[in-house]
Design a protein around this motif. Structure first.
Motif, PDB file in Angstrom:
ATOM      1  N   PHE A   1     -13.395 -19.220  17.049  1.00 14.50           N
ATOM      2  CA  PHE A   1     -12.633 -19.625  15.885  1.00 14.50           C
ATOM      3  C   PHE A   1     -12.581 -18.454  14.910  1.00 14.50           C
ATOM      4  CE2 PHE A   1     -14.745 -23.295  17.706  1.00 14.50           C
ATOM      5  CZ  PHE A   1     -13.687 -24.179  17.896  1.00 14.50           C
ATOM      6  N   SER A   2     -11.368 -18.141  14.424  1.00 13.92           N
ATOM      7  CA  SER A   2     -11.173 -16.993  13.544  1.00 13.92           C
ATOM      8  C   SER A   2     -10.395 -17.412  12.310  1.00 13.92           C
ATOM      9  CB  SER A   2     -10.409 -15.870  14.262  1.00 13.92           C
ATOM     10  OG  SER A   2     -11.078 -15.459  15.439  1.00 13.92           O
ATOM     11  N   ALA A   3     -10.695 -16.746  11.200  1.00 13.73           N
ATOM     12  CA  ALA A   3      -9.967 -16.980   9.955  1.00 13.73           C
ATOM     13  C   ALA A   3      -9.828 -15.654   9.228  1.00 13.73           C
ATOM     14  CB  ALA A   3     -10.694 -17.999   9.079  1.00 13.73           C
ATOM     15  N   GLY A   4      -8.672 -15.457   8.586  1.00 13.91           N
ATOM     16  CA  GLY A   4      -8.434 -14.218   7.855  1.00 13.91           C
ATOM     17  C   GLY A   4      -7.644 -14.462   6.595  1.00 13.91           C
ATOM     18  N   LEU A   5      -7.866 -13.591   5.584  1.00 14.18           N
ATOM     19  CA  LEU A   5      -7.166 -13.663   4.305  1.00 14.18           C
ATOM     20  C   LEU A   5      -6.738 -12.272   3.878  1.00 14.18           C
ATOM     21  CD1 LEU A   5      -9.479 -16.044   2.225  1.00 14.18           C
ATOM     22  CD2 LEU A   5      -7.195 -16.608   3.077  1.00 14.18           C
ATOM     23  N   ARG A   6      -5.644 -12.197   3.125  1.00 11.84           N
ATOM     24  CA  ARG A   6      -5.223 -10.947   2.508  1.00 11.84           C
ATOM     25  C   ARG A   6      -4.639 -11.253   1.134  1.00 11.84           C
ATOM     26  NH1 ARG A   6      -3.577  -5.929   4.869  1.00 11.84           N
ATOM     27  NH2 ARG A   6      -2.434  -4.589   3.427  1.00 11.84           N
ATOM     28  N   TYR A   7      -5.150 -10.563   0.122  1.00 15.18           N
ATOM     29  CA  TYR A   7      -4.593 -10.680  -1.220  1.00 15.18           C
ATOM     30  C   TYR A   7      -3.827  -9.403  -1.521  1.00 15.18           C
ATOM     31  CZ  TYR A   7      -4.088 -10.992  -6.247  1.00 15.18           C
ATOM     32  OH  TYR A   7      -3.559 -11.029  -7.520  1.00 15.18           O
ATOM     33  N   THR A   8      -2.570  -9.554  -1.949  1.00 15.50           N
ATOM     34  CA  THR A   8      -1.687  -8.414  -2.210  1.00 15.50           C
ATOM     35  C   THR A   8      -1.152  -8.488  -3.629  1.00 15.50           C
ATOM     36  OG1 THR A   8      -0.991  -8.352   0.114  1.00 15.50           O
ATOM     37  CG2 THR A   8       0.405  -7.202  -1.475  1.00 15.50           C
ATOM     38  N   ASP A   9      -1.151  -7.362  -4.305  1.00 14.45           N
ATOM     39  CA  ASP A   9      -0.530  -7.239  -5.622  1.00 14.45           C
ATOM     40  C   ASP A   9       0.479  -6.092  -5.543  1.00 14.45           C
ATOM     41  OD1 ASP A   9      -0.907  -8.011  -8.706  1.00 14.45           O
ATOM     42  OD2 ASP A   9      -0.560  -5.853  -8.565  1.00 14.45           O
ATOM     43  N   GLU A  10       1.733  -6.389  -5.906  1.00 14.13           N
ATOM     44  CA  GLU A  10       2.813  -5.434  -5.660  1.00 14.13           C
ATOM     45  C   GLU A  10       3.733  -5.361  -6.868  1.00 14.13           C
ATOM     46  OE1 GLU A  10       5.371  -4.233  -1.700  1.00 14.13           O
ATOM     47  OE2 GLU A  10       4.497  -6.218  -1.882  1.00 14.13           O
ATOM     48  N   THR A  11       4.208  -4.130  -7.164  1.00 17.27           N
ATOM     49  CA  THR A  11       5.141  -3.899  -8.259  1.00 17.27           C
ATOM     50  C   THR A  11       6.287  -3.037  -7.764  1.00 17.27           C
ATOM     51  OG1 THR A  11       3.374  -4.004  -9.902  1.00 17.27           O
ATOM     52  CG2 THR A  11       5.437  -2.994 -10.590  1.00 17.27           C
ATOM     53  N   VAL A  12       7.522  -3.403  -8.138  1.00 22.22           N
ATOM     54  CA  VAL A  12       8.713  -2.657  -7.748  1.00 22.22           C
ATOM     55  C   VAL A  12       9.525  -2.358  -9.000  1.00 22.22           C
ATOM     56  CG1 VAL A  12      10.802  -2.622  -6.333  1.00 22.22           C
ATOM     57  CG2 VAL A  12       8.769  -3.853  -5.532  1.00 22.22           C
ATOM     58  N   THR A  13       9.948  -1.101  -9.160  1.00 20.27           N
ATOM     59  CA  THR A  13      10.806  -0.723 -10.282  1.00 20.27           C
ATOM     60  C   THR A  13      12.022   0.016  -9.777  1.00 20.27           C
ATOM     61  OG1 THR A  13       9.688   1.402 -10.651  1.00 20.27           O
ATOM     62  CG2 THR A  13       8.828  -0.522 -11.836  1.00 20.27           C
ATOM     63  N   LEU A  14      13.113  -0.074 -10.555  1.00 22.55           N
ATOM     64  CA  LEU A  14      14.369   0.598 -10.226  1.00 22.55           C
ATOM     65  C   LEU A  14      14.953   1.181 -11.504  1.00 22.55           C
ATOM     66  CD1 LEU A  14      17.256  -0.641  -7.981  1.00 22.55           C
ATOM     67  CD2 LEU A  14      17.740  -0.014 -10.324  1.00 22.55           C
ATOM     68  N   ASP A  15      15.261   2.465 -11.492  1.00 19.68           N
ATOM     69  CA  ASP A  15      15.975   3.144 -12.578  1.00 19.68           C
ATOM     70  C   ASP A  15      17.306   3.632 -12.038  1.00 19.68           C
ATOM     71  OD1 ASP A  15      14.078   3.393 -14.995  1.00 19.68           O
ATOM     72  OD2 ASP A  15      12.807   3.967 -13.308  1.00 19.68           O
ATOM     73  N   TYR A  16      18.381   3.280 -12.750  1.00 21.49           N
ATOM     74  CA  TYR A  16      19.725   3.512 -12.237  1.00 21.49           C
ATOM     75  C   TYR A  16      20.590   4.147 -13.315  1.00 21.49           C
ATOM     76  CZ  TYR A  16      24.490   2.393 -10.747  1.00 21.49           C
ATOM     77  OH  TYR A  16      25.808   2.460 -10.408  1.00 21.49           O
ATOM     78  N   ALA A  17      21.395   5.118 -12.895  1.00 26.07           N
ATOM     79  CA  ALA A  17      22.380   5.724 -13.792  1.00 26.07           C
ATOM     80  C   ALA A  17      23.633   6.027 -12.990  1.00 26.07           C
ATOM     81  CB  ALA A  17      21.835   6.990 -14.428  1.00 26.07           C
ATOM     82  N   SER A  18      24.799   5.803 -13.594  1.00 25.19           N
ATOM     83  CA  SER A  18      26.057   6.104 -12.921  1.00 25.19           C
ATOM     84  C   SER A  18      26.918   6.973 -13.819  1.00 25.19           C
ATOM     85  CB  SER A  18      26.805   4.813 -12.564  1.00 25.19           C
ATOM     86  OG  SER A  18      27.167   4.104 -13.734  1.00 25.19           O
ATOM     87  N   ARG A  19      27.763   7.792 -13.190  1.00 26.63           N
ATOM     88  CA  ARG A  19      28.641   8.706 -13.912  1.00 26.63           C
ATOM     89  C   ARG A  19      29.900   8.930 -13.084  1.00 26.63           C
ATOM     90  NH1 ARG A  19      26.850  13.762 -11.407  1.00 26.63           N
ATOM     91  NH2 ARG A  19      24.881  13.334 -10.328  1.00 26.63           N
ATOM     92  N   PRO A  20      30.997   9.332 -13.731  1.00 25.55           N
ATOM     93  CA  PRO A  20      32.224   9.601 -12.975  1.00 25.55           C
ATOM     94  C   PRO A  20      32.050  10.816 -12.065  1.00 25.55           C
ATOM     95  CG  PRO A  20      32.679   9.323 -15.317  1.00 25.55           C
ATOM     96  CD  PRO A  20      31.201   9.459 -15.183  1.00 25.55           C
ATOM     97  N   SER A  21      32.653  10.764 -10.908  1.00 25.69           N
ATOM     98  CA  SER A  21      32.612  11.898  -9.985  1.00 25.69           C
ATOM     99  C   SER A  21      33.821  12.807 -10.145  1.00 25.69           C
ATOM    100  CB  SER A  21      32.540  11.393  -8.537  1.00 25.69           C
ATOM    101  OG  SER A  21      33.668  10.593  -8.241  1.00 25.69           O
TER     102      SER A  21
END
Length: 779
Positions: A445-465
């Motif tokens: 008999f087996s048991a397993g656990l995983r605790y995860t803490d995650e952060t995601v960020t996005l920085d965006y800029a647009s300009r005419p080509s």
């Protein structure tokens, strides 16, 4: 370890025999075979060892659905890159794309092939214990491989991060202290004048230091003709280098260091016209350039270039220290992946988006520390911590005159307008995990656990080509951030029915982290893609039959995904594009059967099959497909497939609930037979293989024009080699029936209309006949 010794064959074995004799055989389970293993005195299987639970175990004792493919087996079947694995593993699929950033694997019908840089794949990819941030990093050549393990179902609890649908783990060969050797292989196949080379050298300089170097190249002609620019596209030019060093620093301490580098540069990757109803603009322009759309069409007439350049590199160090009561393992890694590509989305000599360019610079760092108990105890356990950080700087430019679309808004005829988008995404993840198993008599008999803490960020800029801004586009900057924490788990019970039969049942909750999707309007909002959470229940059986000559495996499973991260094609924006969103819920369920049998010392038979029903259970408010009848706003929905406007003049959406998952065949199978014998003192062999894949859809909305029919691929090979293994020559044939099939169907990105469909056709969709020669030196 207390084992359950019962010699009498059980009723379970009888059922297995009935399945085998009935043709439900399955599985190419030839895994960690070693060239040094002695020839058995009687017909018996080679030992198969896997590390799917973070420790080396016999495959027959592992209570989960995992397949393993050894180096010799991969070479015998012509598998030289990870994307070819889908022909061997029936539950594994691969979806092609216009660049390596958007392609991806599916497991049991589930996978995410997305353009969004913050959205990771559902099928994880790992090389020598290091998780890759994007599956495209590992879709190139397989070099100096010991074995490949394909693990089905949620795997993120013990491995790296995410892997909510499954994991592909590539283990390469370690340096050997007792060996000075070199091996060279060259292969030529005629379909695309493909030439592959691989050279591997091992130097065991002492009892405590060994080094290994592998170098591989691939060059192949393209197979899509651009009749307008007079060039051939979809060629291959790849180089791979992997260097390793292994040091025994003491009786209980060793250090393993790996550095690798790879580069590919090609006029790639284009699609072709598959269907274009008469009267559509797409059909008219193709006809004017002598192109007839169809499944075997291999021509385009693009006036803008296609190219794809990729550079992949990495460095890792694995330290193992035997403390006696446990082994401490540290895996430290840093990787980089640079890509740049351009395509002409109209694939015709008109200027809609002649610049459709993407570039990416991905850097990732990771650290894993874990403790593993000794093997064979009544209690076995593993536990550790994991940290990773990914940063991706990307740029995308879309510039053209949009076929004159903006002329009524003041843009001079023939003038270009466009957008350059600069994006930086960051993903930080930290986790703690552990699994313990206790043996009680014939059960564990087996048991397993995983605790995860995650952060995601996005920085965006647009300009005419260009000097002329694109009308209606709000250039600007925006930022998004999201995060999540999660507790994933696994519970497993296994029981030795006899000495040779093991049954198991497992329940698991997986996790794939959140993402961000920019909504394609300069300073507009950023959409949060919620975490993907699968819950699975699986039962299985492994059995050694016929005196240990046959390993049979069976698994039945049912998995429910909450907030699956799905990609849809949105034709309500200009230009039309793929975007990622959360499907409310999807289900996948099925049965997988595998068998590998050494009938005699000369004859080996293997097979695998899977029947999988994967469908969206709840996937509302997705874009309708082109040509779908649109019902007016306020119409009561009487069936999920109806297309209804969200407002009197708003977008029309449909409900994908009940539709099959994209690129998920219901039935797949693989069969292989090989016969080895000695002729005139030389070793000879002959083999044949057959792979079948059922029909698939490439539309979450149920577009009937985006269905690839089922197909079968037949291959064969004959070889002759020296009795001491110093050389071997093999003549091979693949896809001998010249079955033309698509790796992906999609609505034409520009000039779309009802029934206008484009296709990605890969190099394996052509009959290929070739020869491979290998020579070996040293001890």
């Amino acid at each position: 370890m207390n084992r359950y010794h019962v010699r009498r064959r059980s009723a379970v074995n009888a059922a297995c025999v009935a399945l085998l004799m009935g043709g439900a055989t399955a599985g190419w389970h030839a895994a960690a075979q070693t060239a040094e293993a002695p020839e058995p005195k009687r017909a018996e299987l080679q030992t198969v060892v896997v590390t799917s639970q973070k420790r080396a175990e016999l495959l027959k004792d592992v209570p989960q659905a995992v397949s393993a493919y050894g180096a010799d087996d991969l070479k015998a079947l012509g598998v030289t890159k990870a994307t070819d694995l889908q022909q061997l593993s029936p539950s594994l699929n691969f979806t092609a794309g216009p660049d390596t950033r958007s392609e991806g694997f599916q497991m049991r019908g589930v996978g995410t092939s997305a353009f969004a840089d913050t959205v990771e794949q559902s099928v994880g990819f790992m090389v020598d214990g290091v998780s890759l941030a994007r599956s495209g990093q590992g879709s190139g050549g397989l070099i100096d491989v010991e074995r490949v393990e394909v693990m089905r179902g949620p795997q993120g609890m013990l491995f790296g991060k995410n892997a909510s649908a499954g994991l592909i783990s590539v283990i390469t060969k370690r340096p050997r202290f007792d060996q000075f050797s070199a091996e060279g292989t060259v292969s030529y196949s005629g379909a695309h004048n493909e030439v592959k080379t691989e050279v591997v050298a091992n130097a065991g300089v002492s009892d405590s230091a060994a080094f290994r170097l592998a170098v591989a190249t691939t060059r192949a002609d393209g197979y899509v003709q651009n009749v307008y620019r007079n060039e051939t596209l979809n060629d291959r030019d790849e180089k791979l280098v992997r260097a390793k060093a292994l040091f025994q620093l003491g009786d209980n301490l060793d250090l393993y260091v790996i550095g690798d580098w790879g580069k590919s540069s090609a006029l790639c990757c284009t699609w072709t016209a598959r269907s274009a109803p008469p009267g559509t603009t797409f059909a008219t322009l193709n006809a004017a350039n002598g192109i007839v759309p169809g499944p075997r069409n291999d021509k385009i007439a693009a006036n803008a270039p296609f190219y794809s350049d990729n550079e992949n590199s990495g460095l890792s160090a694995e330290l193992n220290y035997n403390l006696g009561w446990a082994t401490l393992t540290s895996v430290t890694a840093a990787r980089g992946w640079k890509t740049v590509n351009n395509n002409d989305p109209d694939i015709l000599p008109i200027n809609i988006l002649d610049i459709n360019l993407g570039a990416s610079d991905l850097r990732q760092k990771s650290q894993e520390l874990r403790l593993t108990s000794p093997d064979g105890g009544r209690v076995e356990w593993v536990g550790g911590v994991y940290w990773s950080e990914q940063t991706n700087d990307s740029m995308q430019e879309q510039t053209g005159n949009f076929g004159g679309l903006f002329t009524p808004f003041g843009v001079p005829a023939g003038a270009n307008v466009g957008v350059i988008q600069d994006t930086t995404t960051r993903n930080r993840s930290a986790a703690a995990f552990g699994q313990a198993g206790v043996r009680v008599g014939a059960s564990k008999f087996s048991a397993g656990l995983r605790y995860t803490d995650e952060t995601v960020t996005l920085d965006y800029a647009s300009r005419p080509s260009t000097t002329i801004p694109r009308p209606g586009y709000a250039y600007g900057k925006t930022r998004g951030e999201t995060g999540a924490n999660n507790l994933s788990w696994r519970l497993t019970a296994q029981h030795d029915l006899t000495r040779d039969d093991m049954a198991y049942v497992t329940a698991a909750r997986g996790y794939k982290g959140p993402g961000l999707e920019f909504l394609d309007n300069g300073n507009g909002p950023v959409a949060v893609i919620k975490p993907e959470i699968p819950t699975t229940l699986e039962a299985g059986l492994r059995s050694l039959l016929f005196g240990g000559t046959t390993l049979f495996s069976a698994a039945v499973f049912k998995t429910r995904f909450e907030d699956f991260q799905a990609q849809v094609f949105d034709q309500t924006v200009t230009p039309a594009r793929f975007r990622t969103t959360n499907a409310g819920r999807l289900d996948t369920q099925g049965v997988e059967l595998e068998a590998n049998s050494r009938i005699t010392k000369q004859l080996t038979l293997s097979g695998a099959m899977a029947y999988i029903d994967a469908h969206y259970e709840d996937f509302q408010n997705i874009p309708c497909y082109a040509g779908q009848p649109v019902l007016p706003f306020g119409t009561p929905r009487t069936s999920p497939g109806q297309c209804i406007r969200t407002s009197p003049t708003g977008a029309a959406v449909t409900d994908g609930s009940g539709n099959r998952l994209v690129n998920s065949p219901r039935f797949t199978a693989f069969l292989m037979g090989r016969y080895d014998w000695v002729v005139g003192g030389y070793k000879a062999f002959a083999q044949a293989d057959y792979a079948w894949r059922g029909d698939v859809t490439y539309s979450a909305a149920g577009d009937p024009s985006l269905v690839q029919g089922g197909y079968g691929l037949f291959g064969a090979a004959v070889g002759l080699g020296a009795p001491n293994g110093r050389w071997q020559v093999t003549l091979f044939g693949r896809n001998l029936g010249d079955k033309r099939y698509a790796d992906r169907l999609m609505p034409q990105p520009t000039l779309g209309a009802p029934g206008v469909v484009s296709q990605f056709v890969g190099p394996n969709a052509y009959r290929t006949i070739g020869v491979t020669a290998t020579v070996r030196f040293g001890t």
